[in-house]
Design a protein around this motif. Structure first.
Motif, mmCIF file in Angstrom:
data_model
loop_
_atom_site.group_PDB
_atom_site.id
_atom_site.type_symbol
_atom_site.label_atom_id
_atom_site.label_comp_id
_atom_site.label_asym_id
_atom_site.label_seq_id
_atom_site.Cartn_x
_atom_site.Cartn_y
_atom_site.Cartn_z
ATOM 1 N N LEU A 58 0.838 -1.197 0.000
ATOM 2 C CA LEU A 58 0.000 0.000 0.000
ATOM 3 C C LEU A 58 0.872 1.245 0.000
ATOM 4 O O LEU A 58 1.741 1.402 0.864
ATOM 5 C CB LEU A 58 -0.924 0.020 1.223
ATOM 6 C CG LEU A 58 -1.890 1.207 1.294
ATOM 7 C CD1 LEU A 58 -2.937 1.130 0.174
ATOM 8 C CD2 LEU A 58 -2.574 1.283 2.658
ATOM 9 N N GLU A 59 0.633 2.128 -0.974
ATOM 10 C CA GLU A 59 1.279 3.437 -1.006
ATOM 11 C C GLU A 59 0.273 4.464 -0.509
ATOM 12 O O GLU A 59 -0.787 4.659 -1.117
ATOM 13 C CB GLU A 59 1.757 3.751 -2.421
ATOM 14 C CG GLU A 59 2.868 2.814 -2.876
ATOM 15 C CD GLU A 59 3.370 3.089 -4.280
ATOM 16 O OE1 GLU A 59 2.731 3.911 -4.987
ATOM 17 O OE2 GLU A 59 4.378 2.485 -4.675
ATOM 18 N N ILE A 60 0.596 5.102 0.608
ATOM 19 C CA ILE A 60 -0.318 6.039 1.257
ATOM 20 C C ILE A 60 0.490 6.994 2.131
ATOM 21 O O ILE A 60 1.508 6.607 2.733
ATOM 22 C CB ILE A 60 -1.355 5.265 2.115
ATOM 23 C CG1 ILE A 60 -2.438 6.181 2.654
ATOM 24 C CG2 ILE A 60 -0.682 4.477 3.235
ATOM 25 C CD1 ILE A 60 -3.607 5.443 3.323
ATOM 26 N N ASP A 61 0.059 8.240 2.182
ATOM 27 C CA ASP A 61 0.686 9.241 3.062
ATOM 28 C C ASP A 61 2.193 9.356 2.824
ATOM 29 O O ASP A 61 2.961 9.594 3.761
ATOM 30 C CB ASP A 61 0.430 8.893 4.541
ATOM 31 C CG ASP A 61 -1.048 8.861 4.897
ATOM 32 O OD1 ASP A 61 -1.855 9.441 4.138
ATOM 33 O OD2 ASP A 61 -1.393 8.238 5.925
ATOM 34 N N GLY A 62 2.630 9.171 1.577
ATOM 35 C CA GLY A 62 4.056 9.248 1.276
ATOM 36 C C GLY A 62 4.847 8.037 1.723
ATOM 37 O O GLY A 62 6.083 8.046 1.684
ATOM 38 N N ILE A 71 -0.193 -2.946 7.738
ATOM 39 C CA ILE A 71 -0.957 -1.946 6.990
ATOM 40 C C ILE A 71 -2.253 -1.613 7.725
ATOM 41 O O ILE A 71 -2.608 -0.443 7.901
ATOM 42 C CB ILE A 71 -1.260 -2.455 5.577
ATOM 43 C CG1 ILE A 71 0.025 -2.561 4.750
ATOM 44 C CG2 ILE A 71 -2.260 -1.536 4.874
ATOM 45 C CD1 ILE A 71 -0.144 -3.288 3.430
ATOM 46 N N ILE A 72 -2.954 -2.647 8.175
ATOM 47 C CA ILE A 72 -4.223 -2.428 8.871
ATOM 48 C C ILE A 72 -3.992 -1.689 10.183
ATOM 49 O O ILE A 72 -4.776 -0.802 10.557
ATOM 50 C CB ILE A 72 -4.947 -3.772 9.097
ATOM 51 C CG1 ILE A 72 -5.405 -4.340 7.749
ATOM 52 C CG2 ILE A 72 -6.145 -3.597 10.032
ATOM 53 C CD1 ILE A 72 -5.885 -5.776 7.820
ATOM 54 N N ASP A 73 -2.917 -2.028 10.882
ATOM 55 C CA ASP A 73 -2.604 -1.328 12.128
ATOM 56 C C ASP A 73 -2.340 0.156 11.851
ATOM 57 O O ASP A 73 -2.790 1.029 12.609
ATOM 58 C CB ASP A 73 -1.392 -1.962 12.801
ATOM 59 C CG ASP A 73 -1.064 -1.311 14.135
ATOM 60 O OD1 ASP A 73 -1.897 -1.404 15.060
ATOM 61 O OD2 ASP A 73 0.005 -0.691 14.248
ATOM 62 N N TYR A 74 -1.636 0.454 10.760
ATOM 63 C CA TYR A 74 -1.380 1.851 10.401
ATOM 64 C C TYR A 74 -2.701 2.575 10.129
ATOM 65 O O TYR A 74 -2.911 3.702 10.618
ATOM 66 C CB TYR A 74 -0.470 1.920 9.174
ATOM 67 C CG TYR A 74 -0.222 3.329 8.698
ATOM 68 C CD1 TYR A 74 0.731 4.135 9.322
ATOM 69 C CD2 TYR A 74 -0.957 3.870 7.644
ATOM 70 C CE1 TYR A 74 0.943 5.442 8.906
ATOM 71 C CE2 TYR A 74 -0.754 5.184 7.224
ATOM 72 C CZ TYR A 74 0.193 5.962 7.856
ATOM 73 O OH TYR A 74 0.396 7.264 7.457
ATOM 74 N N ASP A 76 -5.608 1.767 11.227
ATOM 75 C CA ASP A 76 -6.340 1.842 12.500
ATOM 76 C C ASP A 76 -5.820 3.001 13.348
ATOM 77 O O ASP A 76 -6.599 3.791 13.904
ATOM 78 C CB ASP A 76 -6.167 0.511 13.238
ATOM 79 C CG ASP A 76 -7.089 0.372 14.437
ATOM 80 O OD1 ASP A 76 -8.101 1.104 14.515
ATOM 81 O OD2 ASP A 76 -6.808 -0.484 15.298
ATOM 82 N N GLN A 77 -4.491 3.124 13.421
ATOM 83 C CA GLN A 77 -3.888 4.156 14.259
ATOM 84 C C GLN A 77 -4.070 5.560 13.681
ATOM 85 O O GLN A 77 -4.241 6.528 14.430
ATOM 86 C CB GLN A 77 -2.389 3.865 14.432
ATOM 87 C CG GLN A 77 -2.074 2.583 15.185
ATOM 88 C CD GLN A 77 -2.464 2.649 16.640
ATOM 89 O OE1 GLN A 77 -2.288 3.675 17.291
ATOM 90 N NE2 GLN A 77 -2.990 1.565 17.169
ATOM 91 N N THR A 78 -4.014 5.695 12.364
ATOM 92 C CA THR A 78 -4.058 7.021 11.758
ATOM 93 C C THR A 78 -5.467 7.474 11.397
ATOM 94 O O THR A 78 -5.707 8.671 11.247
ATOM 95 C CB THR A 78 -3.177 7.080 10.493
ATOM 96 O OG1 THR A 78 -3.648 6.125 9.536
ATOM 97 C CG2 THR A 78 -1.723 6.792 10.836
ATOM 98 N N ARG A 79 -6.380 6.513 11.231
ATOM 99 C CA ARG A 79 -7.752 6.861 10.841
ATOM 100 C C ARG A 79 -8.764 6.553 11.933
ATOM 101 O O ARG A 79 -9.968 6.707 11.728
ATOM 102 C CB ARG A 79 -8.152 6.129 9.562
ATOM 103 C CG ARG A 79 -7.831 6.878 8.272
ATOM 104 C CD ARG A 79 -6.353 7.071 8.034
ATOM 105 N NE ARG A 79 -6.084 7.757 6.762
ATOM 106 C CZ ARG A 79 -4.862 7.971 6.290
ATOM 107 N NH1 ARG A 79 -3.797 7.567 6.975
ATOM 108 N NH2 ARG A 79 -4.692 8.608 5.138
ATOM 109 N N GLY A 80 -8.301 6.140 13.087
ATOM 110 C CA GLY A 80 -9.188 5.927 14.228
ATOM 111 C C GLY A 80 -10.280 4.911 13.973
ATOM 112 O O GLY A 80 -11.445 5.157 14.313
ATOM 113 N N LEU A 81 -9.924 3.757 13.432
ATOM 114 C CA LEU A 81 -10.934 2.764 13.070
ATOM 115 C C LEU A 81 -11.465 1.982 14.270
ATOM 116 O O LEU A 81 -12.538 1.386 14.192
ATOM 117 C CB LEU A 81 -10.355 1.778 12.044
ATOM 118 C CG LEU A 81 -9.818 2.392 10.748
ATOM 119 C CD1 LEU A 81 -9.385 1.293 9.790
ATOM 120 C CD2 LEU A 81 -10.844 3.305 10.105
#
Length: 212
Positions: A58-62, A71-74, A76-81
């Motif tokens: 996944l390419e996201i947020d640079g 990826i899912i943890d990122y 979750d942490q950045t989008r408050g899932l």
């Protein structure tokens, strides 16, 4: 092309769970197929993205992220899932439930592993199907037992989808592909029905994506 890019194989369980998480986060993305059956994951261009030669990437947020759980943890942490509880003991229990699929069942049923097992068996009859069923059915039975510790209301661990749901649903798709016996799994099947009605899961389904 969207600023968010997912290097994806529609039948990959790991890619499938990341697609669910992206949908859950409301993130639009461009999917770039990587055909595992044709060996594109081992191409020079893909090995630059992921030296392990795996999907998803996944390419996201640079950033360029690999490993579906990371990826899912990122996300979750950045989008408050809220995919895991915040209380440490409940978080550990929920994480263990998810990992019983993602860490213990999925890796031995990875396409490359199953293909190698089939080759070592000299292409014995019903391989790699027999290999898949040998591992998936016991893993699901254990997951069913673990679910007894949680209230399916209606998802694995409560009233909203969590990490365990994201790991379970792709594994059930894989189970059906390989004709695994799903009898005696009432909790799992009730969770599956709830997830099937949720748009984030429905839109991530392999049949809802372009064929590879």
């Amino acid at each position: 092309m969207s600023g968010v890019v997912l290097y994806d194989y529609r039948l990959s369980s790991a890619s499938y769970r990341v697609r669910i998480a992206l949908n859950f986060a409301g993130i639009s993305y461009s999917a770039v197929p990587v055909d595992l059956k044709e060996g594109e994951q081992k191409s020079a261009s893909h090995l630059v993205r992921n030296p392990q030669g795996l999907v998803p990437v996944l390419e996201i947020d640079g950033l360029r992220l690999t490993q579906s759980l990371a990826i899912i943890d990122y996300l979750d942490q950045t989008r408050g899932l809220g995919l895991l509880p915040t209380e440490p003991a409940e978080r550990a229990k929920s994480l263990a439930l998810a990992q019983s699929i993602a860490v213990d069942v999925h890796p031995v049923c990875n396409l490359s592993v199953a293909q190698y097992a089939a080759a070592l068996s000299d292409r014995a009859e019903d391989m790699p199907g027999e290999w898949m069923r040998h591992f998936i059915r016991p893993g699901l039975l254990a997951f069913e037992t673990l679910l007894a510790s949680f209230d399916q209301a209606p998802y694995c661990t409560g009233a909203k989808p969590g990490l365990a749901d994201l790991c379970l649903v792709p594994q059930l798709y894989n189970a059906r592909r390989w004709e695994v016996d799903l009898s005696g799994l009432p909790r799992i099947l009730s969770v599956e029905a709830a997830c099937a009605a949720h748009p984030s899961f429905a839109e991530a389904h392999p049949d809802a994506t372009a064929p590879v």
